[in-house]
Motif scaffolding. Sequence first.
Motif, PDB file in Angstrom:
ATOM      1  N   ILE A 273       7.464  -0.783   0.285  1.00  0.00           N
ATOM      2  CA  ILE A 273       7.012  -0.066  -0.467  1.00  0.00           C
ATOM      3  C   ILE A 273       6.390  -0.684  -1.795  1.00  0.00           C
ATOM      4  O   ILE A 273       7.662  -1.279  -2.276  1.00  0.00           O
ATOM      5  N   LEU A 274       5.450  -1.543  -1.610  1.00  0.00           N
ATOM      6  CA  LEU A 274       4.476  -1.560  -2.527  1.00  0.00           C
ATOM      7  C   LEU A 274       4.152  -1.037  -3.832  1.00  0.00           C
ATOM      8  O   LEU A 274       3.673   0.221  -3.925  1.00  0.00           O
ATOM      9  N   ASP A 275       4.007  -1.238  -4.899  1.00  0.00           N
ATOM     10  CA  ASP A 275       4.396  -0.663  -6.262  1.00  0.00           C
ATOM     11  C   ASP A 275       2.620  -1.295  -6.909  1.00  0.00           C
ATOM     12  O   ASP A 275       2.747  -2.396  -6.474  1.00  0.00           O
ATOM     13  N   PRO A 276       2.037  -0.155  -7.520  1.00  0.00           N
ATOM     14  CA  PRO A 276       0.544  -0.331  -8.033  1.00  0.00           C
ATOM     15  C   PRO A 276       0.900  -1.888  -9.188  1.00  0.00           C
ATOM     16  O   PRO A 276       0.333  -2.483  -9.254  1.00  0.00           O
ATOM     17  N   SER A 277       1.644  -1.543  -9.614  1.00  0.00           N
ATOM     18  CA  SER A 277       2.108  -2.255 -10.302  1.00  0.00           C
ATOM     19  C   SER A 277       1.722  -3.942 -10.544  1.00  0.00           C
ATOM     20  O   SER A 277       2.339  -4.567 -10.933  1.00  0.00           O
ATOM     21  N   GLN A 278       2.193  -3.949  -8.801  1.00  0.00           N
ATOM     22  CA  GLN A 278       2.418  -4.992  -8.191  1.00  0.00           C
ATOM     23  C   GLN A 278       1.092  -5.913  -8.076  1.00  0.00           C
ATOM     24  O   GLN A 278       0.517  -7.015  -7.512  1.00  0.00           O
ATOM     25  N   LYS A 279      -0.254  -5.264  -8.072  1.00  0.00           N
ATOM     26  CA  LYS A 279      -1.467  -5.496  -7.878  1.00  0.00           C
ATOM     27  C   LYS A 279      -1.636  -6.080  -8.735  1.00  0.00           C
ATOM     28  O   LYS A 279      -1.933  -6.321 -10.194  1.00  0.00           O
ATOM     29  N   THR A 280      -2.336  -7.411  -8.414  1.00  0.00           N
ATOM     30  CA  THR A 280      -2.630  -8.344  -9.143  1.00  0.00           C
ATOM     31  C   THR A 280      -4.432  -8.692  -9.960  1.00  0.00           C
ATOM     32  O   THR A 280      -5.122  -7.778  -9.267  1.00  0.00           O
ATOM     33  N   ASN A 281      -4.663  -8.652 -10.257  1.00  0.00           N
ATOM     34  CA  ASN A 281      -6.350  -8.976 -10.840  1.00  0.00           C
ATOM     35  C   ASN A 281      -7.333  -9.007  -9.887  1.00  0.00           C
ATOM     36  O   ASN A 281      -8.325  -8.647  -9.645  1.00  0.00           O
ATOM     37  N   SER A 282      -6.948 -10.012  -8.393  1.00  0.00           N
ATOM     38  CA  SER A 282      -7.618 -10.385  -7.425  1.00  0.00           C
ATOM     39  C   SER A 282      -7.628  -9.263  -6.005  1.00  0.00           C
ATOM     40  O   SER A 282      -8.049  -9.471  -5.203  1.00  0.00           O
ATOM     41  N   GLY A 283      -6.571  -8.616  -7.047  1.00  0.00           N
ATOM     42  CA  GLY A 283      -6.831  -7.550  -5.509  1.00  0.00           C
ATOM     43  C   GLY A 283      -5.313  -7.242  -4.537  1.00  0.00           C
ATOM     44  O   GLY A 283      -5.368  -6.561  -3.639  1.00  0.00           O
ATOM     45  N   GLU A 284      -4.643  -8.559  -4.567  1.00  0.00           N
ATOM     46  CA  GLU A 284      -3.209  -8.670  -3.863  1.00  0.00           C
ATOM     47  C   GLU A 284      -2.282  -8.501  -4.558  1.00  0.00           C
ATOM     48  O   GLU A 284      -2.393  -7.993  -6.033  1.00  0.00           O
ATOM     49  N   PHE A 285      -0.721  -8.069  -3.894  1.00  0.00           N
ATOM     50  CA  PHE A 285      -0.021  -7.237  -4.231  1.00  0.00           C
ATOM     51  C   PHE A 285       1.194  -8.788  -4.070  1.00  0.00           C
ATOM     52  O   PHE A 285       1.170  -9.808  -3.335  1.00  0.00           O
ATOM     53  N   LYS A 286       2.078  -8.817  -5.272  1.00  0.00           N
ATOM     54  CA  LYS A 286       2.593 -10.329  -5.564  1.00  0.00           C
ATOM     55  C   LYS A 286       3.843  -9.819  -5.429  1.00  0.00           C
ATOM     56  O   LYS A 286       4.009  -8.222  -6.162  1.00  0.00           O
ATOM     57  N   ILE A 287       4.810 -10.141  -4.693  1.00  0.00           N
ATOM     58  CA  ILE A 287       6.417  -9.378  -4.332  1.00  0.00           C
ATOM     59  C   ILE A 287       7.199 -10.505  -4.823  1.00  0.00           C
ATOM     60  O   ILE A 287       7.763 -11.962  -4.778  1.00  0.00           O
ATOM     61  N   ILE A 288       8.183 -10.482  -5.634  1.00  0.00           N
ATOM     62  CA  ILE A 288       9.002 -11.151  -6.988  1.00  0.00           C
ATOM     63  C   ILE A 288      10.373 -11.145  -7.021  1.00  0.00           C
ATOM     64  O   ILE A 288      11.119 -11.569  -7.358  1.00  0.00           O
ATOM     65  N   ASN A 289      10.572  -9.567  -5.611  1.00  0.00           N
ATOM     66  CA  ASN A 289      12.483  -8.886  -5.801  1.00  0.00           C
ATOM     67  C   ASN A 289      12.760 -10.530  -4.918  1.00  0.00           C
ATOM     68  O   ASN A 289      12.442  -9.879  -3.777  1.00  0.00           O
ATOM     69  N   PRO A 290      14.203 -10.968  -5.551  1.00  0.00           N
ATOM     70  CA  PRO A 290      14.799 -12.203  -4.889  1.00  0.00           C
ATOM     71  C   PRO A 290      15.131 -11.364  -3.387  1.00  0.00           C
ATOM     72  O   PRO A 290      15.067 -11.685  -2.577  1.00  0.00           O
TER      73      PRO A 290
END
Length: 257
Positions: free
Chosen positions: A5-22
């Motif tokens: 499940i992706l959250d819009p807050s994980q979206k980068t300026n370039s449009g990709e999504f960044k997962i940082i939860n360990p």
Amino acid sequence: MNYLILDPSQKTNSGEFKIINPDRIIHILKVLQKKEGNKIKAGLLNESLGFFKIINISSREILGSYTPIIKPKRRSPGIHLIVSVQRPPTVEKILELAGVWGVQSLEFRLATLSRTEYLTSPVWKEENIKEKLILGMEQGGNVFLPKLELGFVPPGKKISFEKKGSISEIVTSSSRKFFYLDKKGKFIQESLSLEEKEYSILVGPEPGWTKKELEVFRKSNISGVRLSSSVLRSEQAVSFFLSQWENSLPRVRRTKS
């Protein structure tokens, strides 16, 4: 995890999504054994289901692109769970169940026999609640985050808890269609007509409802729903209800939800 499940807050300026939860990074790498270029079934919070394609992996983050495939609908009729305050491990299980199934909203409120010492637990913190809901959503493939409300303000270091509205108080001040879980009630097929768009289900505390609460329900024309001939734990009662409720829906409604 069956879906990421992706959250819009994980979206980068370039449009990709960044997962940082360990925990999710470890699960993707160790359990799912995914590598750069691999796809994962995913969903965008409150929006769609699709695929997440891994672009780059490091020890601290996973970067990827998301492609929506379908736009699911919320379950109908909607279910609102009003749960009396429970012991923290039970609360966590109910949160995950609510996320898996996709209830419309979830409230935790004080009943007469609720134990207020449970209110000191960190389980009531907003970030902990959302984490448990998301875990359930990732298991069930549900993208709709249940709306959550606490009928109390948890105690602080120098203040006791503050009650916003007990279960008895909300049923007497609301026009919602309520039912309460009770071993002496009628089975779902006998008690629910499915004519309403939304239903609010009351779940009692471990010791059960008091005579005074049952009298409030009676005067408010609130019917009891029976789930089993056995005495169920609170999380079991929620699970039994959701499964029996889904099974009672006409098939055309289940396939569209």
